[in-house]
Design a protein around this motif. Structure first.
Motif, PDB file in Angstrom:
ATOM      1  N   GLU A   1       3.890  17.169 -13.200  1.00 55.48           N
ATOM      2  CA  GLU A   1       4.261  18.543 -12.856  1.00 55.48           C
ATOM      3  C   GLU A   1       5.487  18.989 -13.640  1.00 55.48           C
ATOM      4  N   VAL A   2       6.480  18.105 -13.784  1.00 53.33           N
ATOM      5  CA  VAL A   2       7.693  18.451 -14.534  1.00 53.33           C
ATOM      6  C   VAL A   2       7.355  18.688 -16.005  1.00 53.33           C
ATOM      7  N   LYS A   3       6.527  17.828 -16.581  1.00 57.84           N
ATOM      8  CA  LYS A   3       6.169  17.993 -17.993  1.00 57.84           C
ATOM      9  C   LYS A   3       5.400  19.292 -18.224  1.00 57.84           C
ATOM     10  N   GLU A   4       4.537  19.645 -17.286  1.00 57.40           N
ATOM     11  CA  GLU A   4       3.798  20.907 -17.405  1.00 57.40           C
ATOM     12  C   GLU A   4       4.742  22.098 -17.290  1.00 57.40           C
ATOM     13  N   ARG A   5       5.717  21.994 -16.420  1.00 51.18           N
ATOM     14  CA  ARG A   5       6.635  23.102 -16.176  1.00 51.18           C
ATOM     15  C   ARG A   5       7.498  23.393 -17.403  1.00 51.18           C
ATOM     16  N   TYR A   6       7.827  22.345 -18.159  1.00 54.25           N
ATOM     17  CA  TYR A   6       8.725  22.514 -19.298  1.00 54.25           C
ATOM     18  C   TYR A   6       8.001  22.493 -20.643  1.00 54.25           C
TER      19      TYR A   6
ATOM     20  N   HIS B   1       0.837  -1.209   0.000  1.00 54.83           N
ATOM     21  CA  HIS B   1       0.000   0.000   0.000  1.00 54.83           C
ATOM     22  C   HIS B   1       0.866   1.251   0.000  1.00 54.83           C
ATOM     23  N   GLN B   2       1.892   1.257   0.845  1.00 58.05           N
ATOM     24  CA  GLN B   2       2.778   2.416   0.911  1.00 58.05           C
ATOM     25  C   GLN B   2       3.501   2.626  -0.409  1.00 58.05           C
ATOM     26  N   LEU B   3       3.989   1.545  -1.016  1.00 61.81           N
ATOM     27  CA  LEU B   3       4.720   1.647  -2.276  1.00 61.81           C
ATOM     28  C   LEU B   3       3.809   2.100  -3.417  1.00 61.81           C
ATOM     29  N   LEU B   4       2.561   1.657  -3.402  1.00 63.57           N
ATOM     30  CA  LEU B   4       1.618   2.110  -4.428  1.00 63.57           C
ATOM     31  C   LEU B   4       1.415   3.623  -4.343  1.00 63.57           C
ATOM     32  N   ASN B   5       1.261   4.127  -3.135  1.00 54.55           N
ATOM     33  CA  ASN B   5       1.093   5.572  -2.971  1.00 54.55           C
ATOM     34  C   ASN B   5       2.375   6.324  -3.337  1.00 54.55           C
ATOM     35  N   ASP B   6       3.537   5.731  -3.036  1.00 51.01           N
ATOM     36  CA  ASP B   6       4.805   6.344  -3.442  1.00 51.01           C
ATOM     37  C   ASP B   6       4.871   6.439  -4.963  1.00 51.01           C
ATOM     38  N   ARG B   7       4.475   5.368  -5.634  1.00 52.01           N
ATOM     39  CA  ARG B   7       4.512   5.378  -7.100  1.00 52.01           C
ATOM     40  C   ARG B   7       3.540   6.413  -7.665  1.00 52.01           C
ATOM     41  N   ALA B   8       2.374   6.509  -7.050  1.00 47.68           N
ATOM     42  CA  ALA B   8       1.386   7.483  -7.511  1.00 47.68           C
ATOM     43  C   ALA B   8       1.903   8.910  -7.355  1.00 47.68           C
ATOM     44  N   ARG B   9       2.586   9.178  -6.251  1.00 46.96           N
ATOM     45  CA  ARG B   9       3.138  10.526  -6.053  1.00 46.96           C
ATOM     46  C   ARG B   9       4.220  10.830  -7.088  1.00 46.96           C
ATOM     47  N   LEU B  10       5.016   9.825  -7.428  1.00 49.22           N
ATOM     48  CA  LEU B  10       6.028  10.021  -8.462  1.00 49.22           C
ATOM     49  C   LEU B  10       5.375  10.318  -9.810  1.00 49.22           C
ATOM     50  N   ALA B  11       4.277   9.643 -10.104  1.00 52.48           N
ATOM     51  CA  ALA B  11       3.564   9.915 -11.349  1.00 52.48           C
ATOM     52  C   ALA B  11       3.052  11.349 -11.371  1.00 52.48           C
ATOM     53  N   GLN B  12       2.554  11.823 -10.243  1.00 49.24           N
ATOM     54  CA  GLN B  12       2.100  13.210 -10.170  1.00 49.24           C
ATOM     55  C   GLN B  12       3.275  14.170 -10.386  1.00 49.24           C
ATOM     56  N   SER B  13       4.434  13.828  -9.855  1.00 57.10           N
ATOM     57  CA  SER B  13       5.607  14.678 -10.042  1.00 57.10           C
ATOM     58  C   SER B  13       6.042  14.708 -11.503  1.00 57.10           C
ATOM     59  N   VAL B  14       5.933  13.564 -12.186  1.00 58.96           N
ATOM     60  CA  VAL B  14       6.233  13.522 -13.616  1.00 58.96           C
ATOM     61  C   VAL B  14       5.342  14.504 -14.371  1.00 58.96           C
TER      62      VAL B  14
ATOM     63  N   ALA C   1      -3.769   7.919 -14.849  1.00 60.13           N
ATOM     64  CA  ALA C   1      -5.000   8.702 -14.693  1.00 60.13           C
ATOM     65  C   ALA C   1      -4.789   9.893 -13.766  1.00 60.13           C
ATOM     66  N   LEU C   2      -3.808   9.799 -12.847  1.00 60.91           N
ATOM     67  CA  LEU C   2      -3.489  10.943 -11.995  1.00 60.91           C
ATOM     68  C   LEU C   2      -2.804  12.046 -12.785  1.00 60.91           C
ATOM     69  N   GLU C   3      -2.037  11.650 -13.834  1.00 64.55           N
ATOM     70  CA  GLU C   3      -1.389  12.642 -14.695  1.00 64.55           C
ATOM     71  C   GLU C   3      -2.392  13.243 -15.668  1.00 64.55           C
ATOM     72  N   GLU C   4      -3.047  12.361 -16.424  1.00 61.44           N
ATOM     73  CA  GLU C   4      -4.050  12.784 -17.395  1.00 61.44           C
ATOM     74  C   GLU C   4      -4.906  11.570 -17.771  1.00 61.44           C
ATOM     75  N   PRO C   5      -6.195  11.575 -17.434  1.00 61.37           N
ATOM     76  CA  PRO C   5      -7.045  10.444 -17.817  1.00 61.37           C
ATOM     77  C   PRO C   5      -7.104  10.314 -19.339  1.00 61.37           C
ATOM     78  N   LEU C   6      -6.826   9.121 -19.842  1.00 53.59           N
ATOM     79  CA  LEU C   6      -6.845   8.901 -21.278  1.00 53.59           C
ATOM     80  C   LEU C   6      -8.272   8.709 -21.769  1.00 53.59           C
ATOM     81  N   GLU C   7      -8.583   9.377 -22.876  1.00 53.90           N
ATOM     82  CA  GLU C   7      -9.872   9.195 -23.543  1.00 53.90           C
ATOM     83  C   GLU C   7      -9.653   8.255 -24.721  1.00 53.90           C
ATOM     84  N   VAL C   8     -10.306   7.109 -24.667  1.00 57.09           N
ATOM     85  CA  VAL C   8     -10.132   6.072 -25.688  1.00 57.09           C
ATOM     86  C   VAL C   8     -11.491   5.725 -26.278  1.00 57.09           C
TER      87      VAL C   8
END
Length: 296
Positions: free
Chosen positions: A46-51, A31-44, A99-106
């Motif tokens: 944020e970086v892409k938006e910044r640049y 559970h902890q590792l899943l949330n860690d991974r999710a936070r990293l995805a959110q950081s990804v 989906a935390l970064e951007e939900p894909l529309e398919v």
């Protein structure tokens, strides 16, 4: 020891309690590792938006990167879970994090509950927003007009070969294949039964994943030796064809359309040379895309 239990039963319960406590501990770590991974995805994100450059939208979904991750999951798996079982679990983790970064529309061709919907969910996971449309042309148009990120379209059905309407739409729309999905065939007595195959279609060509296919549409005059001339550049470079389909172009009776799948990515030198040679022939060449081979 309780009056209602034997010594063996008490011993079993004690051992099971230790194992259950161990499972609970592992679950907390997962559970902890899943949330860690999710936070990293959110950081990804944020970086892409910044640049991001001006009005250019950042790219959150990378099919080639996803294929590499899933292959690595299977390569390092030590069991007892099967390789593809573990990969499917990671597929859903990746779907949720994306989906935390951007939900894909398919989009896909309806009705709901078809193999095409199964293929879309298998490829993108349960967290993608999969939407049904009433016609294959509407599916292509929705992606072309940026109303959806991707589409999943049928290209090959069990025991029936390629779907010609899909090929016709590839000729008309400027979209790229960026993935493929295979479903297990139904139980059949026919030894030649093929897996139902679907293509993931988007607006952008994608980079190499390391294990790729390329698809082309070639249109030429229906003349003696035409097929030999088209295939000669492949044979000279020892490029393996995985699919070759011919049909009338539909517009001119004297023209033939070839659909070709082969191994490799257009960024590879020998594939680039192949494309250059094909374009020197008396043939119309349409590059449909280079994309990762189906992983799951």
């Amino acid at each position: 020891m309780s009056q209602d239990q034997s010594p063996a039963a008490d011993a079993q319960e004690a051992e099971l309690r230790v194992l259950r406590d161990g499972i609970d501990s592992v679950d907390r770590q997962i559970h902890q590792l899943l949330n860690d991974r999710a936070r990293l995805a959110q950081s990804v994100a944020e970086v892409k938006e910044r640049y991001r450059q001006g009005d250019e939208l950042p790219v959150f979904y990378r099919p080639e990167r996803e294929a590499q991750v899933l292959r690595a999951v299977m390569a390092r798996n030590e069991g007892p879970l099967a390789d593809k079982t573990v990969a499917r679990l990671f597929r859903e983790v990746m779907s949720v994090c994306l989906a935390l970064e951007e939900p894909l529309e398919v989009v896909f061709l309806g009705p709901e509950g078809t193999f095409t919907q199964q293929a879309a969910q298998k490829h993108f996971g349960q967290s993608a927003h999969c939407r049904v449309l009433s016609s294959l042309e509407a599916v292509f148009e929705t992606v072309q007009s940026s109303e959806a990120h991707y589409a999943v379209v049928p290209i090959e059905v069990e025991d029936a070969g390629l779907i010609r309407h899909t090929l016709d739409l590839f000729r008309r729309y400027d979209l790229y294949i960026c993935g493929e999905v295979e479903l297990a065939p139904a139980v059949s007595s026919e030894a030649t039964s093929r897996c139902p195959r679907f293509l993931v279609v988007g607006r952008d060509a994608i980079g190499p994943s390391g294990e790729d296919k390329t698809s082309l549409l070639l249109e030429c005059r229906d003349e003696a030796g035409a097929l030999h001339e088209l295939l000669a550049p492949f044979h000279r470079r020892n490029i393996s064809l995985t699919r070759l389909e011919t049909r009338s172009s539909g517009e001119h009776d004297w023209q033939t359309l070839f659909y070709i799948d082969f191994e490799g990515h257009v960024s590879e030198p020998q594939i680039g040379e192949l494309m250059g040679e094909l374009e020197q022939l008396d043939v119309n060449v349409k590059f449909l895309g280079s994309y990762p081979k189906a992983v799951l």
